[in-house]
Design an enzyme around this catalytic site. Structure first.
Site, PDB file in Angstrom:
ATOM      1  N   GLU A 341      36.436  36.251  37.799  1.00  0.00           N
ATOM      2  CA  GLU A 341      36.817  36.137  39.202  1.00  0.00           C
ATOM      3  C   GLU A 341      36.686  34.698  39.671  1.00  0.00           C
ATOM      4  O   GLU A 341      35.600  34.108  39.552  1.00  0.00           O
ATOM      5  CB  GLU A 341      35.911  37.001  40.086  1.00  0.00           C
ATOM      6  CG  GLU A 341      36.155  38.475  40.020  1.00  0.00           C
ATOM      7  CD  GLU A 341      35.272  39.235  41.007  1.00  0.00           C
ATOM      8  OE1 GLU A 341      35.422  40.455  41.076  1.00  0.00           O
ATOM      9  OE2 GLU A 341      34.427  38.611  41.688  1.00  0.00           O
ATOM     10  N   CYS A 342      37.736  34.142  40.202  1.00  0.00           N
ATOM     11  CA  CYS A 342      37.708  32.844  40.872  1.00  0.00           C
ATOM     12  C   CYS A 342      37.114  31.766  39.961  1.00  0.00           C
ATOM     13  O   CYS A 342      37.812  31.219  39.117  1.00  0.00           O
ATOM     14  CB  CYS A 342      36.951  32.960  42.189  1.00  0.00           C
ATOM     15  SG  CYS A 342      37.286  31.613  43.350  1.00  0.00           S
ATOM     16  N   ALA A 343      35.846  31.458  40.096  1.00  0.00           N
ATOM     17  CA  ALA A 343      35.226  30.475  39.215  1.00  0.00           C
ATOM     18  C   ALA A 343      35.383  30.868  37.753  1.00  0.00           C
ATOM     19  O   ALA A 343      35.565  30.019  36.876  1.00  0.00           O
ATOM     20  CB  ALA A 343      33.744  30.318  39.556  1.00  0.00           C
ATOM     21  N   LEU A 345      37.917  32.443  36.492  1.00  0.00           N
ATOM     22  CA  LEU A 345      39.279  32.063  36.131  1.00  0.00           C
ATOM     23  C   LEU A 345      39.341  30.587  35.770  1.00  0.00           C
ATOM     24  O   LEU A 345      39.963  30.201  34.770  1.00  0.00           O
ATOM     25  CB  LEU A 345      40.216  32.365  37.305  1.00  0.00           C
ATOM     26  CG  LEU A 345      41.620  31.753  37.281  1.00  0.00           C
ATOM     27  CD1 LEU A 345      42.408  32.220  36.070  1.00  0.00           C
ATOM     28  CD2 LEU A 345      42.374  32.102  38.565  1.00  0.00           C
ATOM     29  N   SER A 431      41.366  36.525  37.778  1.00  0.00           N
ATOM     30  CA  SER A 431      42.017  36.496  39.080  1.00  0.00           C
ATOM     31  C   SER A 431      41.158  35.727  40.072  1.00  0.00           C
ATOM     32  O   SER A 431      39.952  35.548  39.874  1.00  0.00           O
ATOM     33  CB  SER A 431      42.214  37.932  39.581  1.00  0.00           C
ATOM     34  OG  SER A 431      42.566  37.980  40.939  1.00  0.00           O
TER      35      SER A 431
END
Length: 463
Positions: A341-343, A345, A431
């Site tokens: 998630e986020c980081a 990714l 994502s």
């Protein structure tokens, strides 16, 4: 210790952001803990950073309460789960008291502090920045106290008070309006916590400095707030009829006890405690790996979860840890489930701000001047290790980075009319969307089952 459903509790709210809620909530939690009370800390909304300070102050995890992410029906059970064995709970609000989700699928004020206070039947203490007002404070507080009959205002803490005379004027005005003043805090530098592009610097990154800050906040709040009055107000909260949330009741346990590594350490501080609890309930052996310090995944790792944080701040150190980057790449190549998630990714990408990362995804990522922030109602376009095709989830975005491309041939999610987002390839699901797995607990079972299917011989092939 309170019985099930009978946890004394208060909600700390404010008329707007930047009133000092986090500093006062953290100081209050620390001051009450110093009295020998077991304090359960909670945060309204999807914030990851404030709960880190709360947890440091309380000595137990700070937990989030967000109707958008988990559903209204789970807010009270999740609260009671987090507050097990606690003497009282302190719940810090988000933004202004009545500010909530602006998504067209929900009513105004959904997921606001007021919404959560009503679901928990908890009295509200309004933290007011008094630095630029005098008698007008009474009109402001009166408006907030009467705006919504479902919200019970129990008192006010005045923040950034300028002088004794200023405090007297404020107290007299609020006294005439019938609103108790539970405390007054002067304009003090020790109430400041450092910030950067996504808000406060996480407590986990500041280590001993963060501990010192929490200690200072405890002393300031203990000196300026009537702790006995706060406790008395918290005890007026009526019993809740809900039962505590139980992760074991939300998942189907998977045999085999596969080992799932969860990224931690200063670079990856964003995560909900319930996600890890669901993984364990689903049958995983959960271990922590710190990509800044550990040079290899734990032996036998069959799955990896890399949540949010600030890898952009530690890009050079993450890039320099070539052995772990190679380990992550090898794990992905073997088809193991990896949820990022986020980081996460950014860490799986080919590069971040020009520095090599794990190279699992053929993606370039970089800091961006634009803040992307908001709730999302998403649909899974295809099957993945987290969700079957067509699954609907609610999450949130919160980042100042961008990815090129923004989606792969098989995207992770689709919402509204926006372009597809994220990447599904092999066992990888990456994502920008942050998810609270208590809202979709089947993801934990699905992920652990994928880890359990990884052939044993592949777990050690790269050693």
């Amino acid at each position: 210790m309170s019985g099930v459903g009978r946890v004394p509790r208060i909600v700390l709210a404010a008329p707007s952001s930047n009133a000092g809620k986090t500093s006062i909530a953290t100081g209050l939690i620390a001051a009450l803990t110093a009295r020998g009370l077991a304090v359960s800390p909670h945060k309204v909304g999807p914030d990851y950073i404030d709960p880190g300070y709360h947890g440091l102050a309380a000595g137990r995890p700070g937990r989030n309460l967000d109707p958008w992410l988990v559903g209204e029906e789970r807010v009270a059970p999740l609260f009671l789960h987090g507050a097990r064995s606690a003497d009282l709970a302190v719940i810090e609000g988000v933004m202004g008291l009545f500010d909530g989700a602006t998504h067209p699928s929900v009513e105004p004020g959904f997921s606001s502090t007021a919404h959560v206070a009503a679901l928990l039947r908890a009295p509200v203490v309004l933290v007011v920045d008094a630095s630029s007002q005098a008698r007008s404070v009474a009109a402001l507080v009166h408006g907030f106290a009467t705006f919504d009959p479902a919200v019970r205002m129990g008192g006010v803490v005045l923040n950034r008070v300028g002088s004794d005379r200023h405090e007297t004027i404020l107290r007299e005005a609020l006294g005439a309006a019938g609103m108790p003043v539970l405390g007054a805090i002067r304009r003090l530098e020790q109430l400041h916590t450092p910030s950067r592009h996504l808000g406060l610097v996480p407590a986990a990154e500041r280590s001993t400095e963060a501990v010192a800050t929490v200690d200072r906040l405890a002393h300031v709040v203990a000196d300026g707030v009537d702790l006995d009055a706060v406790l008395a107000l918290a005890r007026t909260a009526p019993p809740l009829s809900a039962s505590p949330w139980d992760p074991a009741a939300e998942v189907e346990p998977v045999p085999g006890r596969p080992r799932v590594a969860v990224a931690g350490g200063p670079a990856f501080t964003f995560g909900y405690a319930e996600n890890t609890e669901l993984l364990a309930a689903a049958g995983a052996e959960v271990v922590v790996v710190d990509p800044l310090r550990d040079e290899a995944l734990p032996e036998g790792t069959a799955g990896l979860v890399v949540g949010g944080g600030f890898p952009e701040v530690y890009a050079a150190e993450l890039s320099a840890n070539e052995r772990l980057r190679a380990d992550v790449g090898a794990l992905a190549a073997r088809g193991a489930p990896i949820a990022a998630e986020c980081a996460g990714l950014l860490y799986l990408a080919r590069e971040l701000d020009g520095m090599p990362m794990c190279g699992v995804l053929d993606v370039r990522t970089a800091m961006s001047p634009r803040l992307t922030l908001g709730y999302r109602a998403a649909v899974a376009p295809s099957d993945s290790v987290l969700a079957p095709a067509g699954a609907r989830v609610r999450g949130h975005e919160f980042h100042r980075t961008s990815a090129q491309p923004g989606a792969g041939a098989t995207p992770a999610w689709q919402w509204s009319s926006a372009a597809p987002e994220g990447f599904v390839t092999g066992g990888v699901h990456a994502s920008y969307l942050h998810l609270h797995w208590a809202g979709s607990p089947g993801m934990a079972t699905r992920f652990v089952a994928a880890a359990a299917r990884l052939p044993e011989g592949l777990l050690h092939a790269h050693r």
